[in-house]
Scaffold this motif. Structure first.
Motif, PDB file in Angstrom:
ATOM      1  N   ILE A  10     -39.450 -14.400  28.083  1.00 29.81           N
ATOM      2  CA  ILE A  10     -40.791 -14.655  28.639  1.00 29.81           C
ATOM      3  C   ILE A  10     -41.852 -14.327  27.599  1.00 29.81           C
ATOM      4  O   ILE A  10     -42.786 -15.105  27.373  1.00 29.81           O
ATOM      5  CB  ILE A  10     -41.010 -13.834  29.930  1.00 29.81           C
ATOM      6  N   ILE A  11     -41.705 -13.190  26.957  1.00 30.27           N
ATOM      7  CA  ILE A  11     -42.671 -12.789  25.921  1.00 30.27           C
ATOM      8  C   ILE A  11     -42.663 -13.798  24.779  1.00 30.27           C
ATOM      9  O   ILE A  11     -43.715 -14.213  24.292  1.00 30.27           O
ATOM     10  CB  ILE A  11     -42.375 -11.360  25.413  1.00 30.27           C
ATOM     11  N   SER A  12     -41.486 -14.217  24.350  1.00 33.14           N
ATOM     12  CA  SER A  12     -41.385 -15.194  23.253  1.00 33.14           C
ATOM     13  C   SER A  12     -42.053 -16.514  23.590  1.00 33.14           C
ATOM     14  O   SER A  12     -42.605 -17.181  22.711  1.00 33.14           O
ATOM     15  CB  SER A  12     -39.917 -15.462  22.910  1.00 33.14           C
ATOM     16  N   ASP A  13     -42.007 -16.907  24.859  1.00 31.83           N
ATOM     17  CA  ASP A  13     -42.602 -18.173  25.280  1.00 31.83           C
ATOM     18  C   ASP A  13     -44.075 -18.064  25.640  1.00 31.83           C
ATOM     19  O   ASP A  13     -44.685 -19.053  26.058  1.00 31.83           O
ATOM     20  CB  ASP A  13     -41.829 -18.750  26.473  1.00 31.83           C
ATOM     21  N   THR A  14     -44.643 -16.880  25.491  1.00 32.16           N
ATOM     22  CA  THR A  14     -46.060 -16.686  25.790  1.00 32.16           C
ATOM     23  C   THR A  14     -46.894 -17.181  24.611  1.00 32.16           C
ATOM     24  O   THR A  14     -46.693 -16.741  23.480  1.00 32.16           O
ATOM     25  CB  THR A  14     -46.362 -15.196  26.065  1.00 32.16           C
ATOM     26  N   ASN A  32     -49.712  -8.292  27.010  1.00 32.46           N
ATOM     27  CA  ASN A  32     -50.100  -7.794  28.325  1.00 32.46           C
ATOM     28  C   ASN A  32     -49.022  -7.948  29.392  1.00 32.46           C
ATOM     29  O   ASN A  32     -49.315  -7.957  30.581  1.00 32.46           O
ATOM     30  CB  ASN A  32     -51.407  -8.451  28.789  1.00 32.46           C
ATOM     31  N   TRP A  33     -47.780  -8.037  28.979  1.00 31.68           N
ATOM     32  CA  TRP A  33     -46.672  -8.016  29.932  1.00 31.68           C
ATOM     33  C   TRP A  33     -46.300  -6.572  30.200  1.00 31.68           C
ATOM     34  O   TRP A  33     -46.035  -5.808  29.268  1.00 31.68           O
ATOM     35  CB  TRP A  33     -45.473  -8.783  29.385  1.00 31.68           C
ATOM     36  N   ILE A  82     -52.187 -20.492  32.504  1.00 34.43           N
ATOM     37  CA  ILE A  82     -51.191 -21.010  31.557  1.00 34.43           C
ATOM     38  C   ILE A  82     -49.868 -21.279  32.272  1.00 34.43           C
ATOM     39  O   ILE A  82     -49.219 -22.301  32.045  1.00 34.43           O
ATOM     40  CB  ILE A  82     -51.015 -20.037  30.377  1.00 34.43           C
ATOM     41  N   GLU A  83     -49.489 -20.368  33.162  1.00 38.50           N
ATOM     42  CA  GLU A  83     -48.221 -20.522  33.885  1.00 38.50           C
ATOM     43  C   GLU A  83     -48.229 -21.715  34.834  1.00 38.50           C
ATOM     44  O   GLU A  83     -47.263 -22.474  34.885  1.00 38.50           O
ATOM     45  CB  GLU A  83     -47.912 -19.234  34.666  1.00 38.50           C
ATOM     46  N   SER A  97     -51.758 -24.422  28.452  1.00 33.49           N
ATOM     47  CA  SER A  97     -51.131 -24.442  27.135  1.00 33.49           C
ATOM     48  C   SER A  97     -50.076 -25.547  27.129  1.00 33.49           C
ATOM     49  O   SER A  97     -48.887 -25.299  27.222  1.00 33.49           O
ATOM     50  CB  SER A  97     -50.490 -23.087  26.820  1.00 33.49           C
ATOM     51  N   LYS A  98     -50.544 -26.755  26.987  1.00 35.61           N
ATOM     52  CA  LYS A  98     -49.652 -27.909  27.053  1.00 35.61           C
ATOM     53  C   LYS A  98     -48.688 -27.987  25.870  1.00 35.61           C
ATOM     54  O   LYS A  98     -47.640 -28.602  25.966  1.00 35.61           O
ATOM     55  CB  LYS A  98     -50.476 -29.189  27.140  1.00 35.61           C
ATOM     56  N   VAL A  99     -49.018 -27.338  24.747  1.00 30.43           N
ATOM     57  CA  VAL A  99     -48.155 -27.397  23.571  1.00 30.43           C
ATOM     58  C   VAL A  99     -47.112 -26.283  23.599  1.00 30.43           C
ATOM     59  O   VAL A  99     -45.919 -26.532  23.505  1.00 30.43           O
ATOM     60  CB  VAL A  99     -48.997 -27.315  22.276  1.00 30.43           C
ATOM     61  N   LYS A 100     -47.535 -25.027  23.733  1.00 35.62           N
ATOM     62  CA  LYS A 100     -46.623 -23.887  23.629  1.00 35.62           C
ATOM     63  C   LYS A 100     -45.886 -23.585  24.930  1.00 35.62           C
ATOM     64  O   LYS A 100     -44.728 -23.201  24.920  1.00 35.62           O
ATOM     65  CB  LYS A 100     -47.410 -22.648  23.169  1.00 35.62           C
ATOM     66  N   ALA A 101     -46.543 -23.739  26.074  1.00 33.45           N
ATOM     67  CA  ALA A 101     -45.914 -23.368  27.347  1.00 33.45           C
ATOM     68  C   ALA A 101     -46.183 -24.409  28.438  1.00 33.45           C
ATOM     69  O   ALA A 101     -46.738 -24.095  29.480  1.00 33.45           O
ATOM     70  CB  ALA A 101     -46.413 -21.996  27.781  1.00 33.45           C
ATOM     71  N   PRO A 102     -45.769 -25.660  28.217  1.00 30.64           N
ATOM     72  CA  PRO A 102     -46.060 -26.693  29.215  1.00 30.64           C
ATOM     73  C   PRO A 102     -45.370 -26.437  30.559  1.00 30.64           C
ATOM     74  O   PRO A 102     -45.862 -26.875  31.590  1.00 30.64           O
ATOM     75  CB  PRO A 102     -45.544 -27.978  28.571  1.00 30.64           C
ATOM     76  N   GLN A 103     -44.252 -25.729  30.563  1.00 29.77           N
ATOM     77  CA  GLN A 103     -43.557 -25.397  31.813  1.00 29.77           C
ATOM     78  C   GLN A 103     -43.732 -23.925  32.163  1.00 29.77           C
ATOM     79  O   GLN A 103     -42.922 -23.354  32.887  1.00 29.77           O
ATOM     80  CB  GLN A 103     -42.069 -25.729  31.689  1.00 29.77           C
ATOM     81  N   GLY A 104     -44.760 -23.325  31.623  1.00 27.75           N
ATOM     82  CA  GLY A 104     -45.015 -21.918  31.888  1.00 27.75           C
ATOM     83  C   GLY A 104     -44.164 -21.010  31.021  1.00 27.75           C
ATOM     84  O   GLY A 104     -43.469 -21.453  30.108  1.00 27.75           O
ATOM     85  N   MET A 105     -44.268 -19.742  31.311  1.00 31.88           N
ATOM     86  CA  MET A 105     -43.528 -18.725  30.567  1.00 31.88           C
ATOM     87  C   MET A 105     -42.457 -18.113  31.450  1.00 31.88           C
ATOM     88  O   MET A 105     -41.314 -17.953  31.044  1.00 31.88           O
ATOM     89  CB  MET A 105     -44.485 -17.631  30.076  1.00 31.88           C
ATOM     90  N   VAL A 106     -42.835 -17.804  32.684  1.00 30.92           N
ATOM     91  CA  VAL A 106     -41.926 -17.153  33.623  1.00 30.92           C
ATOM     92  C   VAL A 106     -41.011 -18.193  34.273  1.00 30.92           C
ATOM     93  O   VAL A 106     -39.794 -18.015  34.310  1.00 30.92           O
ATOM     94  CB  VAL A 106     -42.710 -16.376  34.704  1.00 30.92           C
ATOM     95  N   ARG A 107     -41.589 -19.282  34.764  1.00 31.12           N
ATOM     96  CA  ARG A 107     -40.802 -20.293  35.477  1.00 31.12           C
ATOM     97  C   ARG A 107     -39.666 -20.842  34.634  1.00 31.12           C
ATOM     98  O   ARG A 107     -38.536 -20.951  35.107  1.00 31.12           O
ATOM     99  CB  ARG A 107     -41.692 -21.446  35.946  1.00 31.12           C
ATOM    100  N   ARG A 108     -39.954 -21.202  33.413  1.00 35.97           N
ATOM    101  CA  ARG A 108     -38.922 -21.828  32.585  1.00 35.97           C
ATOM    102  C   ARG A 108     -37.791 -20.875  32.236  1.00 35.97           C
ATOM    103  O   ARG A 108     -36.681 -21.291  31.948  1.00 35.97           O
ATOM    104  CB  ARG A 108     -39.521 -22.444  31.333  1.00 35.97           C
TER     105      ARG A 108
END
Length: 144
Positions: A48-52, A62-63, A112-113, A118-129
């Motif tokens: 999750i942190i890596s995908d933030t 801030n996680w 973002i989630e 953040s359509k480039v770095k996290a288009p499917q969110g951070m937690v959901r994906r």
């Protein structure tokens, strides 16, 4: 009558021995499950942190992990401390009998989630994906 007494005592000892073996097996199984759970939580939070997405690094840092209740913490720091914070928490505070939370309380984390900020770095969110991969993460931790 004496023979019955000895037989009953022997049976009691045998029952006590089986009970101790079951207790030892149960304790070892619980230790293994907790170890797998901790490793799985560390892997999930790390992903999750890596995908933030990172602009200043504040969102990524801030996680906050917690058990029992959701954390309300935030930090102004931009250093990447969230991974260490999550790993240390998992290793020292995580138990099987309490609900684990991993929270980011910055207002734009939600955007973002869920709103595609953040359509480039996290288009499917951070937690959901990452949370949809929980079963794979646990299986990997159990086999590794």
């Amino acid at each position: 009558m004496g023979r019955r007494g000895r037989g009953a005592t022997s049976a009691n000892r045998g029952g006590e021995m089986i009970e101790r073996q079951i207790e030892n097996f149960s304790a070892k199984a619980q230790e293994k499950v907790l170890k797998i759970f901790k490793k799985s939580v560390i892997d999930l939070t790390s992903d999750i942190i890596s995908d933030t997405p990172v602009d200043t690094g504040r969102l990524k840092n801030n996680w906050f992990p917690s058990v029992g209740t959701v954390s309300t913490e935030t930090t102004e720091a931009t250093a990447n401390e969230a991974g260490d914070r999550a790993e240390n928490f998992a290793n020292s505070e995580l138990t099987l009998d309490k609900t684990f939370y991993f929270t980011n309380n910055l207002p734009y984390a939600f955007r973002i989630e869920f709103e595609g900020w953040s359509k480039v770095k996290a288009p499917q969110g951070m937690v959901r994906r990452n949370s949809i991969r929980w079963k794979q993460i646990v299986k990997r931790a159990a086999n590794g």
